[in-house]
Scaffold this motif. Structure first.
Motif, PDB file in Angstrom:
ATOM      1  N   GLU A   1       0.909  -1.002  -0.076  1.00 39.16           N
ATOM      2  CA  GLU A   1      -0.157   0.195  -0.155  1.00 39.16           C
ATOM      3  C   GLU A   1       0.715   1.372  -0.058  1.00 39.16           C
ATOM      4  N   PHE A   2       0.580   2.051  -1.068  1.00 42.09           N
ATOM      5  CA  PHE A   2       1.230   3.369  -0.818  1.00 42.09           C
ATOM      6  C   PHE A   2       0.905   3.820  -0.584  1.00 42.09           C
ATOM      7  N   PRO A   3       2.223   5.691   0.239  1.00 39.41           N
ATOM      8  CA  PRO A   3       1.234   6.447   0.985  1.00 39.41           C
ATOM      9  C   PRO A   3       0.444   6.977   0.903  1.00 39.41           C
ATOM     10  N   LYS A   4       0.037   7.380   2.002  1.00 36.19           N
ATOM     11  CA  LYS A   4      -1.895   8.210   1.704  1.00 36.19           C
ATOM     12  C   LYS A   4      -2.592   6.878   0.869  1.00 36.19           C
ATOM     13  N   GLU A   5      -2.598   6.250   0.605  1.00 37.49           N
ATOM     14  CA  GLU A   5      -3.823   4.901  -0.452  1.00 37.49           C
ATOM     15  C   GLU A   5      -4.297   4.309   0.566  1.00 37.49           C
ATOM     16  N   THR A   6      -6.053   4.461   0.532  1.00 36.36           N
ATOM     17  CA  THR A   6      -6.911   3.814   1.301  1.00 36.36           C
ATOM     18  C   THR A   6      -6.797   2.270   1.441  1.00 36.36           C
ATOM     19  N   CYS A   7      -6.653   1.969   2.478  1.00 39.54           N
ATOM     20  CA  CYS A   7      -6.632   0.132   2.650  1.00 39.54           C
ATOM     21  C   CYS A   7      -7.770  -0.128   1.640  1.00 39.54           C
ATOM     22  N   ARG A   8      -8.130  -1.184   1.155  1.00 36.28           N
ATOM     23  CA  ARG A   8      -9.465  -1.108   0.208  1.00 36.28           C
ATOM     24  C   ARG A   8     -10.714  -2.067   1.851  1.00 36.28           C
TER      25      ARG A   8
END
Length: 300
Positions: free
Chosen positions: A286-293
């Motif tokens: 998961e990339f920085p600031k990406e919301t976990c699905r």
């Protein structure tokens, strides 16, 4: 091609040894129940229950051995490893029922012991040592984990029959009928102790608990210590059968990374986790600031 032939031959040899031990044990277990009834010996009945449990263990090991080289179908994507857990559960239930029955037979005899047919008891004990000893000899040639575990099971049977042999020899010279129910109760309590211990571990694995909490924490620390990783969540560490372990995890990257950097990180993770001998590993970046699905289930 030669390697495939060797592997097939090795697997065929394993199947033959386990299958042979299964039919030998089942046949002898039937003889034990009949012999225990004819000789009026609760000790032999208790050992027959023990051997019935071992027959079930060997039977499921044989089935698993025959399935182990088959490709996992779409419906059972992890293959058939969990058959061993099902086998252990069935085995445990059968042993508990059989043990309770033996205790109901043996405990009343403590106050009113009956002399068994000692000559028949002695003959069955000699046959039991011989049959189980020969099964141990056959399985000892195997190299698989299944065969090694079953060998120890059968060694326990040999020791059990040695105990019956000793008691029957004593009864030939001294009329102490209470030795028979005492021996059967001792056998049964030993069986129940092992059954409840194994049932507990089997149920824990059925519930997909971590097979080892210390290993789980070590894996998490191994991942977190990597400089490219900012955090770990949705980490699930469970086992198919107590031996083949599975790991899934979401890893939060500390910075946006290129494809080449992600490939290098995957290789690093593979090396770091190699000491844990995981059968299946699924990692999601998961990339920085990406919301976990799976944010609604994310750990705090």
């Amino acid at each position: 091609m030669r390697s495939h032939s060797h592997s097939h031959s090795h697997q065929h040899g394993t199947d033959d040894r386990i299958g042979w031990a299964f039919f030998l044990n089942v046949t002898f277990t039937i003889i034990e129940f009949i012999g225990g009834w004819l000789t009026n010996s609760t000790a032999i009945m208790a050992d027959a229950v023990h051997d019935l449990g071992d027959s079930l263990s060997i039977g499921f090991a044989w089935i698993l051995s025959r399935f182990s080289n088959k490709a996992a179908p779409d419906k059972y994507s992890y293959g058939y490893r969990r058959l061993t857990l099902f086998g252990a559960l069935v085995n445990g239930i059968v042993l508990v029922i059989g043990s309770i029955w033996v205790l109901f037979e043996a405990i009343p005899r403590l106050s009113n012991p009956e002399m068994p047919v000692v000559e028949g008891m002695l003959g069955l004990a000699i046959l039991g040592v011989a049959v189980n000893g020969y099964a141990v000899f056959k399985l000892k040639a195997g190299e698989t984990l299944n065969e090694k575990v079953l060998t120890w099971h059968l060694l326990e049977d040999v020791l059990g029959w040695v105990a019956v042999l000793i008691v029957s020899i004593v009864l030939l010279f001294v009329e102490l009928p209470i030795l028979d129910p005492l021996l059967s109760i001792g056998f049964t309590l030993f069986i129940l102790f092992n059954v409840f211990r194994n049932l507990k571990s089997t149920l824990v694995l059925f519930l997909q608990a971590a097979p080892d909490e210390e290993t789980q924490q070590n894996i998490k620390q191994t991942l977190i210590k990597l400089p490219e990783i900012n955090g770990v969540h949705h980490m699930h560490f469970w086992s198919l059968d107590g031996e083949s372990h599975v790991l899934t995890a979401h890893l939060e990257l500390s910075k946006n990374s290129s494809v080449n950097e992600l490939v290098a990180l995957k290789q690093t993770i593979a090396i770091e986790l190699s000491e844990y001998h995981l059968s299946h590993t699924t990692i999601e970046f998961e990339f920085p600031k990406e919301t976990c699905r799976d944010e609604h289930e994310k750990e705090t």
